[in-house]
Scaffold this motif. Sequence first.
Motif, PDB file in Angstrom:
ATOM      1  N   ASP A   1       8.811  -9.793  13.464  1.00 34.10           N
ATOM      2  CA  ASP A   1       9.561  -9.651  12.211  1.00 34.10           C
ATOM      3  C   ASP A   1      10.347 -10.924  11.892  1.00 34.10           C
ATOM      4  O   ASP A   1      10.545 -11.275  10.725  1.00 34.10           O
TER       5      ASP A   1
ATOM      6  N   SER B   1       6.961 -12.306   9.602  1.00 29.86           N
ATOM      7  CA  SER B   1       7.066 -11.118   8.751  1.00 29.86           C
ATOM      8  C   SER B   1       6.195 -11.215   7.512  1.00 29.86           C
ATOM      9  O   SER B   1       5.807 -10.198   6.933  1.00 29.86           O
TER      10      SER B   1
ATOM     11  N   ARG C   1       2.449  -1.782  12.958  1.00 30.44           N
ATOM     12  CA  ARG C   1       2.039  -2.535  11.763  1.00 30.44           C
ATOM     13  C   ARG C   1       1.111  -3.667  12.188  1.00 30.44           C
ATOM     14  O   ARG C   1       1.433  -4.469  13.055  1.00 30.44           O
TER      15      ARG C   1
ATOM     16  N   SER D   1       4.904  -0.225   5.466  1.00 36.32           N
ATOM     17  CA  SER D   1       5.975  -1.046   6.023  1.00 36.32           C
ATOM     18  C   SER D   1       6.543  -0.365   7.252  1.00 36.32           C
ATOM     19  O   SER D   1       6.250   0.798   7.539  1.00 36.32           O
TER      20      SER D   1
ATOM     21  N   ARG E   1       7.339   4.324   9.635  1.00 36.10           N
ATOM     22  CA  ARG E   1       6.272   3.705   8.858  1.00 36.10           C
ATOM     23  C   ARG E   1       6.246   4.392   7.493  1.00 36.10           C
ATOM     24  O   ARG E   1       6.304   5.619   7.418  1.00 36.10           O
TER      25      ARG E   1
ATOM     26  N   THR F   1       4.797   4.214   3.235  1.00 35.58           N
ATOM     27  CA  THR F   1       4.074   3.688   2.089  1.00 35.58           C
ATOM     28  C   THR F   1       4.254   4.683   0.946  1.00 35.58           C
ATOM     29  O   THR F   1       4.834   5.758   1.139  1.00 35.58           O
TER      30      THR F   1
END
Length: 548
Positions: free
Chosen positions: A325, A329, A367, A473, A488, A490
């Motif tokens: 991250d 990222s 991710r 994300s 997580r 979306t």
Amino acid sequence: MIPSKIDNVANPDWWRGAIIYQIYPRSYQDSNGDGIGDLLGIVSRIPYIASLGVDAIWISPFFTSPMKDFGYDVSDYCDVDPMFGTLADFDAVVDTAHRFGIRVMIDLVLSHTSDQHPWFRESVQSRENPKADWFVWADPKPDGTPPNNWLSIFGGSGWQWSPRREQYYQHNFLTSQPDLNFHNMEVHEALLDVATFWLHRGVDGFRLDTINFYTCDKDLRDNPGLPKDLRNATIAPAVNPYNHQEHIYDKNRPENLEFLRKLRAVMQPYGAAAVGEVGDAQRGLEIMGEYTRGDDLMQMCYAFEFLSDTQPTAARIVKVMQDVDRVASDGWACWAFSNHDVMRHATRWNLSTGAQRMFITLIMALRGSVCIYQGEELGLPEAQLRFEDLQDPYGIEFWPEFKGRDGCRTPMVWDAEAQNAGFSSAARTWLPIGEAHRELAVTAQETDPSALLHHYRKAIHFRHNHAALRVGSHDGLKSDGDVIYFTRETEGEKLFCVFNVSDSPSSFQMPNGDWRSIGQELGSATINVDGWLHLGPWQACVALDRAY
């Protein structure tokens, strides 16, 4: 004709969140009884691959090669080595895979060739021929020693003397693997032509071997030394002095981005994607971020954080993802626990079957995209080989402190009762079947509902069914003792993921929300009415926000 469901141009982001199954062709399936796997063997096993539910296959090198490094020393980029078959056999792989809805990625080795490649055979003849500057050549120091302190990953100097030219050539790997000169634009064009050749044959993308090794420092400056406390054996074994340097001049050069942008432009009209292998012990994640940032470089890269020997505790996993991250990222990672270059993770991390189940569920929730190495879905441990059975020059060089890569490259086990476990009808296979592998063969697991193979299928299916896991994300990984947790999210879906990374029970208080535990087929824990989770050893819970 490629089926419409493999229309990469219409779906250029197909790679994002994809699950890629790596095939080491020498060891997957032998179709002609010579003891070595081949392309038609892969064709015969595509129905099995499709049953896993993966999106793509990555095939390790099958190009014409003297096989000093088992295909990673290429002598003809645009043909198939006879031991693997023919170009027509490769076309059959692509056609069959596409009919089953599976994309095909091939392993391009662009940083170096074999010393038997026509380009090098011409280059070595003189300092004036048309290919004279296609490789990294340098004059010796006045005392005749190599031009600088660069080392080879396979041991010793990274330079080899050529009496004909009275110069040294660079080799990051074996002396028979001379490095191409990426400061020469003719080299760029030749390699881009190679990529175009395979794109025309229908490949959907590339795995790019040693992507950060392409370009070296034009002035050939010495690498600085590394203090002992900063050395690690992520890339090379601990007994290798390669770890004693900070590799800022023999690889990791910013000039590399120019070639990567050209390669992306070549892939763009085909909707093809690439995943690069970033081999660096100090800056791997940072380079991954550099190479995948924006939309004009590579789509994905992987570093070695989860391919290392370091035990992936909750704190370790959280640190890796927080580092991503921080430095990457804007890019896209491709995660793997095993491949053809490292000890199988079931052995490397001393994992029980329950731990293996948890780790595949975890990687499906992170991710990024995912690579699975052939046989890990069976829980294969590292094979134990005798020195006389070794084929890998790396292991032969550093034995017994480092046993090389043959232990993760032994043949796939298909049928517990068949000769050579169904891999080959030959009297002798190129590497022996792992003694502990036969009882884990596909036939043995297919009939056992509790087998690890079925858990892999369920975990892959679960990821496919949840867009938040594929492309959503995340809010950053956190840990509480041995428990990892993260969200997580979306559009239309929000998931809360909890993992107990230990062999002891743990409890965890869910955050406020209307959560419903899902994924019971994966052993997902049930949320108590008071919002507490009681997690068994190596147990996970994935919860859906019903109010979202």
